[in-house]
Design a protein around this motif. Structure first.
Motif, PDB file in Angstrom:
ATOM      1  N   UNK A  17       0.696  -1.313  -0.134  1.00 46.11           N
ATOM      2  CA  UNK A  17      -0.141   0.115   0.047  1.00 46.11           C
ATOM      3  C   UNK A  17       0.873   1.438  -0.026  1.00 46.11           C
ATOM      4  N   UNK A  18       1.869   1.362   0.930  1.00 45.61           N
ATOM      5  CA  UNK A  18       2.834   2.393   0.784  1.00 45.61           C
ATOM      6  C   UNK A  18       3.243   2.692  -0.856  1.00 45.61           C
ATOM      7  N   UNK A  19       3.607   1.553  -1.243  1.00 48.83           N
ATOM      8  CA  UNK A  19       4.428   1.730  -2.770  1.00 48.83           C
ATOM      9  C   UNK A  19       3.057   2.285  -3.770  1.00 48.83           C
ATOM     10  N   UNK A  20       2.097   1.748  -3.609  1.00 51.45           N
ATOM     11  CA  UNK A  20       0.806   1.967  -4.539  1.00 51.45           C
ATOM     12  C   UNK A  20       0.242   3.352  -4.473  1.00 51.45           C
ATOM     13  N   UNK A  21       0.063   3.535  -3.103  1.00 55.16           N
ATOM     14  CA  UNK A  21      -0.591   4.794  -2.418  1.00 55.16           C
ATOM     15  C   UNK A  21       0.051   6.014  -2.176  1.00 55.16           C
ATOM     16  N   UNK A  22       1.406   5.736  -1.780  1.00 49.77           N
ATOM     17  CA  UNK A  22       2.048   6.828  -1.320  1.00 49.77           C
ATOM     18  C   UNK A  22       1.648   7.756   0.001  1.00 49.77           C
ATOM     19  N   UNK A  23       0.618   6.803   0.578  1.00 53.73           N
ATOM     20  CA  UNK A  23      -0.039   7.664   1.516  1.00 53.73           C
ATOM     21  C   UNK A  23       0.357   6.706   2.943  1.00 53.73           C
ATOM     22  N   UNK A  24       1.271   7.125   3.823  1.00 54.00           N
ATOM     23  CA  UNK A  24       1.798   6.335   4.656  1.00 54.00           C
ATOM     24  C   UNK A  24       0.965   5.972   5.989  1.00 54.00           C
ATOM     25  N   UNK A  25       0.147   7.004   6.512  1.00 51.03           N
ATOM     26  CA  UNK A  25      -0.917   6.895   7.366  1.00 51.03           C
ATOM     27  C   UNK A  25      -1.940   5.855   7.086  1.00 51.03           C
ATOM     28  N   UNK A  26      -2.376   5.930   5.847  1.00 51.37           N
ATOM     29  CA  UNK A  26      -3.554   5.022   5.347  1.00 51.37           C
ATOM     30  C   UNK A  26      -2.710   3.466   5.429  1.00 51.37           C
ATOM     31  N   UNK A  27      -1.626   3.445   4.999  1.00 45.63           N
ATOM     32  CA  UNK A  27      -0.928   2.101   4.454  1.00 45.63           C
ATOM     33  C   UNK A  27      -0.971   1.561   6.330  1.00 45.63           C
ATOM     34  N   UNK A  28      -0.300   2.356   7.012  1.00 46.65           N
ATOM     35  CA  UNK A  28       0.031   1.886   8.392  1.00 46.65           C
ATOM     36  C   UNK A  28      -1.208   1.461   9.205  1.00 46.65           C
ATOM     37  N   UNK A  29      -2.331   2.284   9.070  1.00 44.40           N
ATOM     38  CA  UNK A  29      -3.678   2.097   9.825  1.00 44.40           C
ATOM     39  C   UNK A  29      -4.131   0.756   9.150  1.00 44.40           C
ATOM     40  N   UNK A  30      -4.178   0.356   7.986  1.00 41.39           N
ATOM     41  CA  UNK A  30      -4.699  -0.642   7.283  1.00 41.39           C
ATOM     42  C   UNK A  30      -3.794  -1.909   7.563  1.00 41.39           C
ATOM     43  N   UNK A  31      -2.638  -2.040   7.828  1.00 39.56           N
ATOM     44  CA  UNK A  31      -1.779  -2.939   8.403  1.00 39.56           C
ATOM     45  C   UNK A  31      -2.344  -3.167   9.845  1.00 39.56           C
ATOM     46  N   UNK A  32      -2.467  -2.387  10.642  1.00 38.99           N
ATOM     47  CA  UNK A  32      -3.039  -2.423  11.885  1.00 38.99           C
ATOM     48  C   UNK A  32      -4.043  -3.303  12.001  1.00 38.99           C
ATOM     49  N   UNK A  33      -5.395  -2.928  11.398  1.00 39.94           N
ATOM     50  CA  UNK A  33      -6.480  -3.146  11.227  1.00 39.94           C
ATOM     51  C   UNK A  33      -6.504  -4.703  10.957  1.00 39.94           C
ATOM     52  N   UNK A  34      -5.882  -4.895   9.409  1.00 38.94           N
ATOM     53  CA  UNK A  34      -5.637  -6.438   9.269  1.00 38.94           C
ATOM     54  C   UNK A  34      -4.987  -7.223  10.328  1.00 38.94           C
ATOM     55  N   UNK A  35      -4.120  -6.743  10.722  1.00 39.73           N
ATOM     56  CA  UNK A  35      -3.220  -7.643  11.584  1.00 39.73           C
ATOM     57  C   UNK A  35      -4.284  -7.963  12.798  1.00 39.73           C
ATOM     58  N   UNK A  36      -4.822  -6.947  13.466  1.00 36.68           N
ATOM     59  CA  UNK A  36      -5.904  -7.170  14.535  1.00 36.68           C
ATOM     60  C   UNK A  36      -6.974  -8.321  14.137  1.00 36.68           C
TER      61      UNK A  36
END
Length: 517
Positions: A17-36
Motif C-alpha cells: 500500500x505504501x508503494x501503490x498509494x504513497x499514503x503512509x498513514x493509510x498504509x499503516x492503519x490498514x496494516x494495523x486493522x488487518x493484523x488485529x
C-alpha cells in the motif's frame, strides 16, 4: 495465524500500500486493522479492543506509564519548538550566512551532514535529529533537497552506531552478546572482544557509509532522488510544496528578528548535545551495578529520558536568548504552538509505526521468519549470506533493528556453534548488517522516521529515495559475504565489498557524464 506464513500479511500489505498509494498513514492503519483481524480470526469487536490496547500501551500498560515513549514524543515536540525559536531569533539565518562564507560549493554543503553523521556516533536518535538541526540551514542555502539530507542522516546514523562500542547500540549489542554466550556456553570470546572482532564483518555498515561520501562527492542521484534534486536546483523548493514534511517549516520568515546572531543557533545545540550526553552517562551510572565504566554506563543508559532532559534544557536556553534580543519578537505561545504543530506528522507516523510493530510482534512475524533459517539445508560456508538476507527481510517487515537483533542473534549463534564456534561471530555480524539494511528500507522504522523529521523531509519521499542506495550497499555486502564463504578471509571480503561500491558509483558517474555530452 500466529507464527505461520499468514503472519506476513500485515507487513506485506502495508508495504504494498505504501508503494501503490504513497499514503503512509493509510498504509499503516490498514496494516494495523488487518493484523488485529487476523489475530482474533476476524472477530470485529475483539479486533477493535486489540487496536485500542496496542494504542493505550504506548502510553500506559498494566506495568504503569510507558515513560520511554512519552519522553521520546515529548522530545520531538521540544525539538520542533527549538527549531522555530532558532528560526524566529534569526539564528538559523545567521548560520546560513556564515556557512555560505565558509562552505564554497554544493559538494562541501553535502559533505557537512555526511561528516557530522559519522562524528555524532553516541546514539542513532540523537544523531538523526541533531545532524538535521545543524545542517538544514546550510543545505537549504545550496538548494540540496531535504530528501537527500534525510538520506545522508539515515545512512550514517545507524551504520556508525552499530560499529561503535561506545554508543547506545554498541552497548546494547555487547550486553546481548554476553547473555547469548552464557546461554550457549561459548567461552572462546568475551562480549567486548567479540564485538570488536565483528566490526569488519559488518559489511553493509561500511558499504553504506562509503556510498554516502561518494554520493556527496560526485552528486550521484538515482531514481526518485534525481527528481527531488532537479526540482531543488531549478526552483529552490527543497521539499515538494504540495506535500507535508515531517518537520514542516513554519511561516516565520516574516517574523525573523534582524538582530539574531550565530550564537542563537549554536548555543541551544551545544546545550542539547552536552545535556543529552551528560544525562546518558548519569542515568547509565545510576543503573549500573558493580564496576562502572564508560561502556557499562552506555549499556544501561536511559536514552529517551536523556533526550527529553537535553531537549528541555535546550529549549529553555533558546527562549532565554530569544527574549533577550532587542526588536520585535513573536509571542512565546505562538512559537510553542507552531513548533508543536510542526512535529505532529512525525508523531502520528511514529505512533502508528509502534502500533503496527506491536501487532506484528503479537502475530509473531519475526518468529515465523526465524524458523525459516533453521529449516534451510545449506552449505555452512554461506551461513552469513543467508542470515544477512533473512535479517534484512525481518527488519524490513518489522521496522526494528533492535527487535531483529533480539530474535536473530541467539538463533545465529545457536546454528553456527553446531558447526564451528569460529562461525559464530561472522553469523552474528551478518545479522547486525542485515538488520540495518532492512531498517533503511522500512517505512515503519523509527530511525527512518526520525531522520525524515531531522531533515524536514516528507517521510515517504525519504524512504523511496533511499531505497536504491540501500540496495547498492546491500548488493555489495552480499557479494562480500559470498566471497567470505569462499575464502574465509575477513579483510579480503571487506575490500571486495568496498570495491564493489566504488565500482558501481564510478559506473553511475560515467553514465551521467555520457548523458550530459
Amino acid at each position: 495465524m500466529e507464527g505461520t506464513i499468514y503472519s506476513l500479511i500485515p507487513a506485506v500489505l502495508m508495504l504494498i500500500l505504501v508503494l501503490l498509494t504513497r499514503r503512509i498513514l493509510l498504509s499503516l492503519g490498514t496494516g494495523i486493522i488487518v493484523g488485529a483481524l487476523l489475530i482474533h480470526e476476524f472477530d470485529v469487536l475483539k479486533s477493535l479492543q486489540q487496536i485500542w490496547l496496542v494504542f493505550r500501551n504506548i502510553f500506559y500498560s498494566s506495568e504503569g506509564w510507558n515513560l520511554g515513549s512519552i519522553y521520546l514524543l515529548g522530545f520531538l515536540l521540544l525539538l520542533g519548538i527549538m527549531t522555530v525559536v532558532m528560526t524566529a531569533s534569526g539564528g538559523s539565518k545567521a548560520f546560513g550566512d556564515w556557512a555560505i562564507e565558509k562552505v564554497k560549493t554544493r559538494r562541501g554543503a553535502q559533505l557537512v551532514p555526511a561528516s557530522l553523521g559519522v562524528l555524532i556516533f553516541i546514539d542513532d536518535y540523537f544523531n538523526s535529529l541533531a545532524v538535521g538541526q545543524v545542517s538544514r540551514p546550510l543545505t537549504d542555502r545550496y538548494k540540496i533537497s531535504r530528501a537527500k539530507l534525510a538520506y545522508f542522516i539515515d545512512s550514517t546514523s545507524a551504520p556508525i552506531t552499530v560499529v561503535t562500542p561506545i554508543s547506545s547500540w554498541g552497548a546494547y549489542i555487547i550486553g546481548t552478546l554476553g547473555s547469548i554466550f552464557a546461554a550457549a556456553e561459548i567461552t572462546e570470546f568475551q562480549p567486548l572482544e567479540a564485538f570488536v572482532r565483528m566490526i569488519p564483518l559488518n559489511m553493509y555498515a561500511f558499504a553504506a557509509l562509503l556510498l554516502v561520501f561518494l554520493v556527496a562527492l560526485y552528486n550521484i542521484d538515482i531514481g526518485a532522488m534525481r527528481t527531488h534534486e532537479t526540482r531543488a536546483k531549478q526552483t529552490g523548493h527543497v521539499v515538494d510544496p504540495l506535500k507535508k514534511t515531517m518537520a514542516a517549516d513554519m511561516e516565520v520568515n516574516a517574523h525573523i528578528n534582524g538582530n539574531g546572531k550565530l550564537i542563537h543557533l549554536l548555543i541551544p545545540i551545544v546545550v542539547l548535545v552536552l545535556a543529552t550526553v551528560g544525562m546518558m552517562l548519569f542515568t547509565g551510572y545510576q543503573a549500573t551495578e558493580g564496576t562502572t565504566t564508560i561502556l557499562t554506563m552506555f549499556e544501561n543508559t536511559n536514552v529517551n529520558l536523556s533526550l527529553f532532559v537535553g531537549g528541555l534544557l535546550a529549549v529553555v536556553v533558546a527562549f532565554l536568548l530569544y527574549f533577550l534580543l532587542k526588536g520585535e519578537k513573536r509571542s512565546g505561545l505562538s512559537v510553542i504552538k507552531d513548533g508543536s504543530l510542526s512535529m505532529m506528522p512525525a508523531i502520528y507516523i511514529l505512533i502508528l509505526a509502534w502500533m503496527i510493530g506491536s501487532i506484528i510482534e503479537l502475530i509473531d512475524t519475526g518468529g515465523y521468519l526465524a524458523t525459516l533459517v533453521e529449516q534451510f539445508s545449506l552449505n555452512v560456508n554461506y551461513l552469513s549470506l543467508l542470515l544477512f538476507v533473512l535479517a534484512g527481510f525481518m527488519a524490513l517487515a518489522t521496522g526494528t533493528s533492535w527487535g531483529t537483533f533480539g530474535i536473530m542473534l541467539p538463533i545465529a549463534a545457536q546454528i553456527a556453534v553446531v558447526y564451528d564456534v569460529e562461525l559464530v561471530l561472522p553469523a552474528m555480524a551478518a545479522v547486525l548488517a542485515g538488520s540495518v539494511f532492512g531498517d533503511h528500507c522500512s517505512p515503519i522504522s523509527d530511525t527512518s522516521i526520525l531522520s525524515s523529521t531531522g531533515a524536514g523531509s516528507n517521510h515517504l519521499d525519504h524512504v523511496i529515495t533511499q531505497l536504491p542506495y540501500a540496495f547498492i550497499s546491500a548488493l555489495a555486502a552480499g557479494i562480500g559475504y559470498f566471497v567470505y564463504g569462499i575464502t574465509g578471509e575477513v579483510i579480503v571480503s571487506l575490500v571486495i565489498t568496498l570495491l564493489t561500491v566504488i565500482g558501481i558509483a564510478l559506473v553511475l558517474v560515467w553514465q551521467e557524464r555520457i548523458k550530459k555530452r
